[in-house]
Motif scaffolding. Structure first.
Motif, short mmCIF file in Angstrom:
data_model
loop_
_atom_site.label_atom_id
_atom_site.label_comp_id
_atom_site.label_asym_id
_atom_site.label_seq_id
_atom_site.Cartn_x
_atom_site.Cartn_y
_atom_site.Cartn_z
N VAL A 24 0.85 -1.20 0.00
CA VAL A 24 0.00 0.00 0.00
C VAL A 24 0.88 1.25 0.00
CG1 VAL A 24 -1.67 1.33 1.36
CG2 VAL A 24 -1.99 -1.15 1.06
N MET A 25 1.92 1.23 0.83
CA MET A 25 2.83 2.39 0.91
C MET A 25 3.41 2.71 -0.47
SD MET A 25 6.33 2.58 3.17
CE MET A 25 7.56 3.86 2.91
N HIS A 26 3.85 1.70 -1.18
CA HIS A 26 4.56 1.96 -2.44
C HIS A 26 3.65 2.04 -3.66
CE1 HIS A 26 8.59 2.23 -0.94
NE2 HIS A 26 8.36 1.18 -0.15
N GLN A 39 1.30 6.59 0.82
CA GLN A 39 1.10 6.79 2.26
C GLN A 39 2.40 6.49 3.01
OE1 GLN A 39 -2.27 4.47 3.64
NE2 GLN A 39 -3.53 5.17 1.91
N ALA A 40 2.57 7.19 4.12
CA ALA A 40 3.69 6.86 4.99
C ALA A 40 3.48 5.46 5.56
CB ALA A 40 3.80 7.88 6.12
N PHE A 41 4.57 4.83 6.02
CA PHE A 41 4.46 3.41 6.40
C PHE A 41 3.39 3.16 7.45
CE2 PHE A 41 5.31 -0.21 9.11
CZ PHE A 41 5.27 -1.21 8.17
N LEU A 50 3.11 12.95 6.38
CA LEU A 50 2.70 13.40 5.05
C LEU A 50 2.69 12.29 4.02
CD1 LEU A 50 4.84 16.68 4.93
CD2 LEU A 50 2.33 16.58 5.07
N GLY A 51 3.62 11.36 4.13
CA GLY A 51 3.83 10.43 3.02
C GLY A 51 4.27 11.21 1.80
#
Lengths: 564, 564
Positions: free
Chosen positions: B140-142, B146-148, B396-397
């Protein structure tokens, strides 16, 4: 506004047990009805007797039907009974630029009343309608052409049952979410996060109920009461030939709303001038957020495509099929089918049209019967059922409009006539057009015949379609439901495999199936609280009466949350 | 097919308590989740640890993602992490002429399994996804940027909660009608009419779930699981930039279905080649009877208008408003708002965009604050929250795509910039585009400014809109929700009258309201089982997560009745 005469306490005391029983019955789907079917059950406890009901009906004729709703800009009406007489009633014509805003005015108070009070007010409306069932029966009879007993039962208690069923579903759906909830989320060693939440069912807006000619109350009440019980205002647009039953309904609803302290304009009537076509105009108004419609496929499809601002619930046309494979009660099957084909001259959306019979014949407890024998025996059964004119009149009613007569007359040219239609004299109403059903033989394999049996022929017309086999019948059934839709499917078989096969077709194509009916229940009749009317899953209708989907999207839930 | 490894008994033993708790919680709407939020809660009982999850994710990169689904006619994929690296994963490309019929093949057995087994299979799918939350978090992060920690929580347990919530609603809706019912209607002195009735929930067909870029699992699971639990096959069409989380989901679903003895093709993946636009093609296929979509208003409107053969559930764009009238916790208000504006760079459909502040200022427990002071203090609060780069990165991501960056840069020209956006370096991922939010002052009365604040500006852009009064703010709020829609509304006030007035606007316009949040709950976050996400009653979305309306029309009930 004056203090409410109908307090919430009084409504709860009177009607909460009825609501609870309705809620219980939609779960068990056992038999129940609070509305007596027998005409003699009325006349006491404030309900109108047969004589008083007739008198009440007659007092409405040849006069103006007063309704104190805002925006009346004239009078209109031209109902003529299918039994002959003109009703001579004029109804207020509404300026919708005035009426629609007036209908919105009372919605906040109606919302704040909450689901239970709304449900109880709806039950009170239905109870007052029930008390006037004899009056409504004449109104339904002289707008739909139904025979008196059918108008009484289908237009009275059965319609009221369907209305109450919708109220129960609407109530249950709204109270699935609590009014208030505390929410406390643990945060390990820190204090929990805490919120207080309030949930309020809110209306979509104004609902438009577009009535039909044949069952103004039965098909109209579910949408009307589902929308009202979920907090919407309801604008009732009757079929121009069947205004009176819904005008009476609107009048009762307005009386009850006012007595309960609500704005009577939450329910209003919109009668159109000849040729005005207000359904189309109203259907796309931004204020209209819900539409219920029963009628032609063409207009139903138009509504679904164009009234994009609204939730649209339609019951359109279908082609209903009975598969005849085998039976262990040949006479029972024939008499059951004969009744279904005859009732209200086949003018029900649930009447079977195509009887699929293997051309090799069927097996029965009386031995094999050829296709020709089955068709001849069914024809004889219908002829016998309707041989006596008095009984024929009581079953058939009158043709609802000249189009039905035209279709009936044209049907005889579609194939070999196994049973010709017969003209029946009605001594009480000599102008009534009363006809027995025609049964026409068609060949399932002939393209010309297919054009006939794959179209809806609304009215007292049935096709005895010869098919190659029961397997062939099931494929034709599947194709018919998928392409044309069906409100009902019937089947007769003594074979467990065939039974399973026809069930599978109905499960896959979303059609309601009646198996081996040979007694006093007919494929074209459904009972509120227990049977679903339509499935909402084939082209005949996009909704079923009545289920969660019929009510769940008529309101939304607004959540207000704050720190605890 | 081999004997099922996952028997119904075993599924019931393992998961029925979870289903029961979910059913209970959607009634009470108290706090509950079976899916731990803390990364350290994983690594035992078969779940992947942080290290194993990362390794599992990394093993997927730069390789083919095998799925043994029919009709694979090639490979495609081009995901590039918003943090920089290309994922290098290729997915099977489906020939839908082969895949769609294959998906229908297992539907009869899935229907016959019944609501409980379907629900338990869905819970098992979610449990296996939960065990791999660490792996999903990186996926999902990559894909979303989104931040981890957010990818872990929102993409993991919170998404799984929303999926389970949908399963619970779907199950509850299907079992409202009993499987069987006896019906006995009294007939006076004659024998009663007796019928035996069977009721079967049947699927609509194949459901299409169109995933989004920002929340592939959170926004995707409700529709996926609601459709699957109600008997439909589900074709998952991920956003081309966020395939991996849904491809993993499809793989797990197929494994569980097969182990439980069902056809794995009940769930399948459709990844598009660059520019192929298969969502449009699939959306109007006759086999597709349900569509769930999260994304742009333009395509959502297109689906609603054109995918007429399907039930269409859309979450589109809205303009979210916070009304700032007064507060007794000025600092708490500022820090709460600062967090909401910053989280995931404002790239949530629930992030507030317009902050309506009276130009005369507001009252606080610290005395009156002018409009300029409030905007300056809020800007300082955001700047403080994000002053530390490590913390800024964690909140922030990364910007999900270049369009967001373009909009952010253009926003500074729309008015006076109260807080400029700041570029934040990400030492671990130097190619990530990380930006703090911009706050722009606008005048509610100026037509040029209105053009800005009445449009959705997706990303880290907020408008501090000066209004004439709180009453003016409420009228603007009403107009914004009515015309543009809103997923969330927030308000700060110490006045009971103002509170009541803002509640009234939200009730009338169907918007979800958070009042006076000053602690650790934020207007842009909702909790499954308790909070509704969207209302389905304003233009931002035509459905809410999750309620009866979200599931009730994904299946139909077929009744089969016969004489008892």
């Amino acid at each position: 506004m004056a203090a409410a005469q109908l307090t919430t306490d009084r409504l709860a005391e009177t009607h909460r047990p009825t609501l609870d029983q309705a809620l219980e019955t939609i779960r068990t789907r056992a038999y129940w009805s609070p509305h007596p079917e027998h005409p003699k059950a009325y006349g006491e406890n404030g309900s109108l007797s047969a004589a008083d009901g007739l008198a009440a009906y007659e007092s409405l004729l040849n006069s103006r039907f007063e309704l104190d709703q805002p925006g009346t800009d004239g009078w209109t009406g031209g109902e003529v009974s299918p039994y002959g007489p003109a009703l001579g009633i004029e109804y207020p014509h509404a300026d919708i630029e005035v009426l629609l805003p007036a209908m919105r005015a009372g919605m906040a108070a109606w919302r704040d009343a909450g689901p239970e009070t709304r449900a109880l007010v709806c039950v009170e409306i239905l109870a007052r309608i029930s008390a006037r069932t004899h009056e409504f029966a004449h109104a339904v009879m002289h707008t739909s052409g139904q025979a008196f007993m059918m108008a009484f039962q289908a237009g009275g208690p059965h319609a009221q049952d369907r209305g109450l069923e919708a109220v129960a579903y609407a109530y249950a759906e709204q109270v699935r979410t609590p009014q208030d909830a505390g929410w406390s989320k643990p945060q390990g060693k820190r204090d929990p996060l805490e919120l207080q939440k309030a949930f309020t069912p809110v209306a979509r807006g104004i609902a438009l109920m577009i009535g039909c000619n044949t069952f103004p109350t039965w098909n109209g009440y579910p949408g009307l009461f589902a929308s009202l019980a979920t907090g919407n205002a309801v604008l009732v647009k009757p079929h121009p030939r069947a205004v009176l039953p819904l005008a009476l309904t609107v009048r009762v609803a307005r009386e009850v709303l006012a007595e309960a302290g609500f704005d009577p304009n939450l329910v209003a009537l919109a009668v159109e001038r000849p040729g005005e076509g207000i359904a189309k105009t109203l259907a796309v108004r931004p204020e209209i957020r819900i539409i219920d419609y029963t009628g032609s496929t063409a207009f139903g499809d138009w509504l679904e495509a164009n009234a994009r601002q609204a939730q649209v619930y339609t019951e359109k046309a279908g082609v209903n099929t009975v598969v005849v494979d085998s039976t262990d009660d040949y006479k029972g099957m024939l008499s059951n089918l004969a009744f279904s084909l005859s009732l209200y001259s086949g003018q029900m959306c649930t009447t079977p049209q195509n009887l699929l019979i293997p051309r090799e014949g069927i097996t029965t407890e009386q031995g094999p019967k050829s296709y020709d024998e089955v068709v001849a025996d069914l024809s004889a059964s219908v002829a016998g059922l309707l041989g006596d004119d008095a009984r024929a009149n009581a079953l058939l009613g009158a043709l609802v409009n000249p189009d039905v007569k035209t279709r009936l007359e044209a049907a005889a040219a579609l194939g070999e006539v196994a049973l010709p239609s017969r003209e029946v004299a009605n001594p009480e109403f000599p102008d009534a057009v009363v006809r027995t059903p025609v049964i026409v033989k068609l060949d399932g394999a002939k393209p010309d015949d297919e054009a006939a049996y794959m179209s809806e022929c609304f009215g007292p017309v049935s096709f005895a379609v010869a098919v190659d086999s029961t397997a062939d019948a099931l494929e034709l059934l599947r194709r018919t439901v998928r392409e044309k839709g069906a409100m009902t499917v019937g089947a007769y078989t003594t074979s467990a495999d065939t039974e399973r096969a026809v069930e599978e077709v109905c499960l896959e194509e979303s059609a309601q199936l009646s198996l081996n009916l040979t007694g006093g229940v007919y494929v074209n009749q459904t009972a509120a609280f227990s049977d679903f009317h339509g499935s909402g899953g084939n082209p005949a209708a996009n909704a079923a009466l009545c289920d969660g989907a019929f009510v769940a999207n008529r309101f939304r839930v607004v959540e207000i949350r704050r720190q605890a």
